[in-house]
Design an enzyme around this catalytic site. Structure first.
Site, short mmCIF file in Angstrom:
data_model
loop_
_atom_site.label_atom_id
_atom_site.label_comp_id
_atom_site.label_asym_id
_atom_site.label_seq_id
_atom_site.Cartn_x
_atom_site.Cartn_y
_atom_site.Cartn_z
N ALA A 163 30.33 79.44 31.22
CA ALA A 163 29.09 78.95 30.63
C ALA A 163 29.39 77.64 29.91
O ALA A 163 30.54 77.35 29.62
CB ALA A 163 28.56 79.98 29.64
N GLY A 187 31.68 82.87 33.00
CA GLY A 187 30.44 82.95 33.78
C GLY A 187 30.65 82.55 35.23
O GLY A 187 29.94 83.02 36.13
N GLU A 213 31.72 85.55 36.89
CA GLU A 213 30.55 86.45 37.00
C GLU A 213 29.68 86.04 38.19
O GLU A 213 29.23 86.89 38.97
CB GLU A 213 29.78 86.45 35.68
CG GLU A 213 30.51 87.24 34.59
CD GLU A 213 29.98 87.02 33.20
OE1 GLU A 213 29.84 88.02 32.47
OE2 GLU A 213 29.69 85.86 32.84
N GLU A 236 36.47 84.64 27.68
CA GLU A 236 35.47 84.68 26.61
C GLU A 236 36.07 85.21 25.31
O GLU A 236 35.73 84.75 24.22
CB GLU A 236 34.30 85.60 27.02
CG GLU A 236 33.34 85.01 28.02
CD GLU A 236 33.78 85.22 29.45
OE1 GLU A 236 32.96 85.06 30.36
OE2 GLU A 236 34.97 85.51 29.68
N1 T1G Z 1 31.86 74.39 28.42
C1 T1G Z 1 31.74 73.11 27.99
N2 T1G Z 1 32.75 72.18 28.03
C2 T1G Z 1 33.91 72.59 28.54
C3 T1G Z 1 34.12 73.92 29.02
C4 T1G Z 1 33.02 74.83 28.96
N3 T1G Z 1 33.12 76.10 29.40
N4 T1G Z 1 35.39 74.01 29.46
C5 T1G Z 1 35.95 72.80 29.27
N5 T1G Z 1 35.08 71.95 28.73
C6 T1G Z 1 35.30 70.53 28.40
C7 T1G Z 1 36.40 70.34 27.35
O1 T1G Z 1 35.90 70.42 26.05
C8 T1G Z 1 36.88 68.93 27.68
O2 T1G Z 1 35.96 68.04 27.13
C9 T1G Z 1 36.75 68.86 29.19
O3 T1G Z 1 35.81 69.89 29.56
C10 T1G Z 1 38.04 69.13 29.91
O4 T1G Z 1 38.57 70.35 29.42
C11 T1G Z 1 28.35 84.16 30.06
C12 T1G Z 1 29.52 83.21 27.78
C13 T1G Z 1 38.71 75.03 32.42
C14 T1G Z 1 41.07 75.66 32.03
O5 T1G Z 1 36.35 79.69 28.09
O6 T1G Z 1 39.84 76.93 29.44
O7 T1G Z 1 31.38 81.88 30.34
O8 T1G Z 1 37.37 67.14 25.35
O9 T1G Z 1 40.65 69.34 28.41
O10 T1G Z 1 43.07 71.21 30.38
O11 T1G Z 1 30.28 85.31 30.23
O12 T1G Z 1 38.90 73.66 29.81
O13 T1G Z 1 37.15 65.91 27.49
O14 T1G Z 1 35.18 66.08 25.92
O15 T1G Z 1 40.35 71.85 28.57
O16 T1G Z 1 42.01 70.82 32.66
C15 T1G Z 1 34.24 80.83 29.40
C16 T1G Z 1 37.12 77.07 28.81
C17 T1G Z 1 33.07 80.24 28.69
C18 T1G Z 1 36.88 78.14 29.80
C19 T1G Z 1 40.38 73.23 32.10
N6 T1G Z 1 35.07 79.75 29.90
N7 T1G Z 1 37.80 75.93 29.39
O17 T1G Z 1 41.45 72.86 31.30
O18 T1G Z 1 40.68 70.47 30.66
S1 T1G Z 1 32.10 81.53 27.94
C20 T1G Z 1 36.07 79.25 29.18
C21 T1G Z 1 39.12 75.96 29.64
C22 T1G Z 1 31.27 82.27 29.24
C23 T1G Z 1 29.80 84.04 30.09
C24 T1G Z 1 30.43 83.47 28.89
C25 T1G Z 1 39.73 74.69 30.15
C26 T1G Z 1 39.93 74.69 31.69
P1 T1G Z 1 36.43 66.73 26.44
P2 T1G Z 1 40.14 70.52 29.17
P3 T1G Z 1 41.90 71.29 31.29
#
Ligand code: T1G
Length: 714
Positions: free
Chosen positions: A83, A122, A125, A145
């Site tokens: 998400a 997500g 999912e 998450e």
């Molecule tokens: N939402 C918004 N921005 C995100 C994002 C996300 N999910 N993931 C990364 N970014 C932004 C991050 O802030 C950075 O921005 C840029 O993308 C590059 O990220 C319903 C509720 C995917 C492994 O927890 O673990 O789904 O700093 O530097 O090292 O069940 O990002 O450049 O402005 O980390 O290549 C669950 C979180 C969400 C994954 C890539 N998903 N992201 O790593 O790049 S909750 C996560 C990561 C959810 C549902 C629920 C990592 C990555 P900026 P980066 P990277």
């Protein structure tokens, strides 16, 4: 189908997507397959536009008679990685992800999720709502998450277990770990691992499954296997998370929610998941962990006088050397080696060299061609200046010279060389191969390119690099000073080491300050105090009550003089089961040493509340944090919070000292600091920070601190 028509279809698709500008999904039909390409760089987060695009796309494909199956795929680096975290806390816009998922699962035509990169949260999912999942070998899947203080809120907790069984689902969802695709296939999550061009493979696969019945591919109709062992699986998983993630709420709720997938009918399980997701989403821990997620990314956007991450150019580092094979030196060498960098390890003591299978050397001359050297010899200024003047003569002019000093001002080391612009601090935290913080410290002459080089190196060796300006103790140790000193003063005045450790561990610190002292060695802090005294041109005796104008507690010295160095001697502040033992037990001799110390100093023991213990340790370090921001030692509260989270294992569910202060309310913190300034007059670390005073009196919200911080330096 005619090429023109196909082209038009694609245009139509894009037109459709661009007609609703915020739909970040490209729709196209290739043969009998509709392709929904998620296009929301950098990680295809499932923003409102993506959700809308996916739902509209699936419905469009259902209506299109030419379409007999659908592919969902990510454009660029990855399949959707979850998400859009930036939308959290804002009013949520329909369609919500579950609705999109249900549209996918209800599609009359099979939907294939074609996965590459990191299919997370997500994103996974959406893949689980699809009827089939294929992936490239390098892909990873997971439910991170829990690392954001949440649980999968769009069916993940109810649907994964129907595919993998309870133990795997409970582990994946409560740990948040990224699972390599080969393992995911073994778990039954992935139907096929494909090689070569993913789009081609996806189209071929989507054609191959056209016309197959879909009911048995819909997870909502499946039952959770081995549900009869629910209690056994749940208690094993619960024991694991309570031990590994002490203090964190989300892992426990994750287990409870996955458990429901085996106990409740599907719809009720989905409702429970939604309710518990919203409950966690509203929690302080989730806010703190989501702040820490973005703070960790923000610290890589560093700024220093004369340069920043945008303007500076890192120099190539293809060969390295470490000076000193002690605990820190060998740990640092392991970090460099694990990142695939060749390492020379220079050590005077030949025997130590023989043990470690690095490119050991006794000769500085071997280092003439290395790109970067990290000095990790004993914490003594003269010794370090001697090492740097030798390196300066031998190493090639472009070589970067780094020091692992934990307290000494970089400028006092760089002046021993003819290349102060290439001298920088790279402060690792013990144990160096485990602790993720790398505190990079620039001196007045360190160049931005040198800083860019070590900030990049930090990422290469899987550390979280934070940039700070040189001063005594830099950022982390400077804040740790009052935090630790207050714990000693509290024992002087009446608290016991175990009481203080309990308050710290109840707050979420993995270990209290006295257990940490026994781990790092009471002899080490004894020697560092002597170095500090020497630098101040004085000596420490049994009667010393002040050092450098600050109150001095000699309790640690009493333990040192009794040969109680901590774990390494089997006893320190605690007793251990053996020399080097790890299990601390309260020792009556410790109380005796403390009581005789109080008598010697004429201190009357008093009852100290856990609240006072907490405030004196944690508020003193917050105050120091504001001074550090005031003086420009670092630029943002994020740099402080990430340093504490990765340098001292400060609990992520608190967000870090500065974020935590903002949650308590700066007015309260400021008032208590003023109180201790009055009641603990001999501790200069209680002089309230001007910046804190201003932010507290004007009740400035956390999000606006940055403006006030830069103004405070004028
Ligand atoms: N939402 C918004 N921005 C995100 C994002 C996300 N999910 N993931 C990364 N970014 C932004 C991050 O802030 C950075 O921005 C840029 O993308 C590059 O990220 C319903 C509720 C995917 C492994 O927890 O673990 O789904 O700093 O530097 O090292 O069940 O990002 O450049 O402005 O980390 O290549 C669950 C979180 C969400 C994954 C890539 N998903 N992201 O790593 O790049 S909750 C996560 C990561 C959810 C549902 C629920 C990592 C990555 P900026 P980066 P990277």
């Amino acid at each position: 189908m005619l090429k023109v028509q196909r082209g038009f279809q694609r245009y139509l698709g894009r037109f459709l997507s661009s007609s609703n500008s915020n739909m970040s999904v490209d729709y196209s039909v290739q043969g009998s397959v509709a392709v929904l390409e998620v296009n929301n760089p950098p990680v295809n987060a499932l923003s409102h536009g993506v959700r809308l695009g996916l739902k509209t796309g699936v419905e469009q494909a259902s209506r299109d008679r030419n379409v007999r199956s659908v592919v969902i795929i990510g454009k660029g680096q990855t399949f959707p990685a979850g998400a859009d975290i930036r939308e959290f806390g804002k009013p949520s816009k329909e369609p919500w992800l579950t609705e999109v998922g249900m549209a996918i699962e209800a599609s009359p035509k099979p939907v294939v999720a074609a996965i590459h990169g990191t299919c997370l949260g997500g994103g996974l999912e959406i893949a689980l709502f699809s009827h089939y999942r294929i992936a490239v070998p390098s892909a990873r899947v997971g439910f991170p998450e829990v690392a954001l203080g949440l649980l999968p809120g769009a069916g993940g907790t109810q649907r994964l277990s129907r595919l993998t069984g309870l133990p795997v689902a409970m582990d994946m969802i409560s740990s948040g770990r990224h699972v390599p695709i080969k393992k995911a296939k073994e778990y039954g999550i992935i139907d096929e691992i494909v090689t070569g061009d993913l789009m081609k493979a996806a189209l071929k696969f989507a054609q191959s499954i056209q016309g197959r019945p879909l009911k048995d591919r819909c997870l909502m109709f499946k039952v959770v296997p081995n549900a009869d062992k629910l209690e056994e699986f749940t208690s094993a998983a619960m024991a694991q998370v309570k031990k590994k993630y002490k203090g964190y709420e989300a892992p426990v709720v994750c287990i409870q929610t996955v458990r429901a997938s085996a106990e409740l009918p599907y719809e009720e399980g989905m409702k429970l998941e939604r309710d518990l997701f919203l409950q966690l989403q509203g929690s302080g821990q989730a806010r703190a962990q989501q702040y820490a997620f973005f703070a960790e990314r923000a610290v890589s956007r560093w700024v220093m006088p004369g340069g920043s991450y945008k303007t500076a150019k890192p120099l190539p580092v293809r060969s390295t050397a470490v000076i000193g094979a002690g605990t820190m030196g060998s740990g640092i060498a392991v970090c460099l080696l694990s990142a695939g960098l060749p390492v020379y390890l220079l050590e005077q003591n030949e025997k130590v060299c023989m043990i470690l299978n690095f490119k050991p050397t006794l000769n500085y001359s071997d280092l003439k061609d290395v790109d970067l050297v990290i000095e990790a010899v004993f914490e003594n200024l003269d010794l370090k200046r001697d090492v740097f003047s030798k390196l300066d003569k031998i190493c090639k002019p472009s070589a970067i010279l780094c020091t692992n000093t934990s307290t000494i001002d970089i400028n006092r080391i760089s002046t021993a060389t003819s290349r102060p612009d290439k001298v920088v601090g790279t402060h690792f935290f013990a144990p160096a191969y485990h602790m993720r913080l790398l505190e990079n410290i620039y001196g007045t002459q360190t160049s931005p390119d040198t800083v860019a080089t070590v900030m990049k190196l930090g990422k290469t060796i899987n550390k979280v690099p934070v940039l700070v300006k040189s001063c005594h103790g830099f950022l982390a140790n400077r804040m740790n000073g009052p935090f630790n000193t207050e714990s000693l003063f509290l024992v002087e005045e009446g608290a016991s080491p175990q009481e203080i450790d309990q308050v710290n561990e109840d707050f979420g610190m993995p270990m209290g300050p006295f257990k940490v002292r026994d781990l790092s060695g009471i002899d080490i802090s004894w020697r560092i105090n002597r170095e500090v005294a020497k630098a101040l041109g004085t000596t420490i005796t049994k009667e010393t009550k002040f050092l450098g104008g600050n109150r001095y507690c000699g309790l640690n010295d009493d333990f040192f003089e009794k040969g109680r160095y901590g774990r390494k001697t089997g006893k320190g502040w605690y007793l251990y089961e053996k020399v080097g033992g790890k299990i601390p037990t309260v020792d009556s001799e410790t109380e005796e040493i403390i009581n005789s110390y109080r008598q010697r100093r004429g201190i009357i023991k008093r009852k100290i509340t856990p609240q006072e213990i907490f405030e004196r340790q944690f508020y003193s370090c917050i105050n120091e944090g504001f001074r550090i921001l005031e003086e420009g030692i670092c630029n943002t509260p994020e740099e402080i919070d990430i340093s504490w989270i990765y340098g001292f294992s400060y609990p992520k569910f608190r967000g870090g000292p500065m974020f935590y202060a903002s949650q308590i309310g700066l007015k309260r913190v400021y008032d208590r600091i003023c109180h201790y300034h009055e009641t603990c007059p001999y501790s200069i670390h209680w002089v309230p920070s001007r910046l804190l005073k201003k932010l507290a009196e004007n009740d400035v919200p956390f999000s606006q601190w940055a403006n006030h911080i830069s103004k405070s330096r004028m």
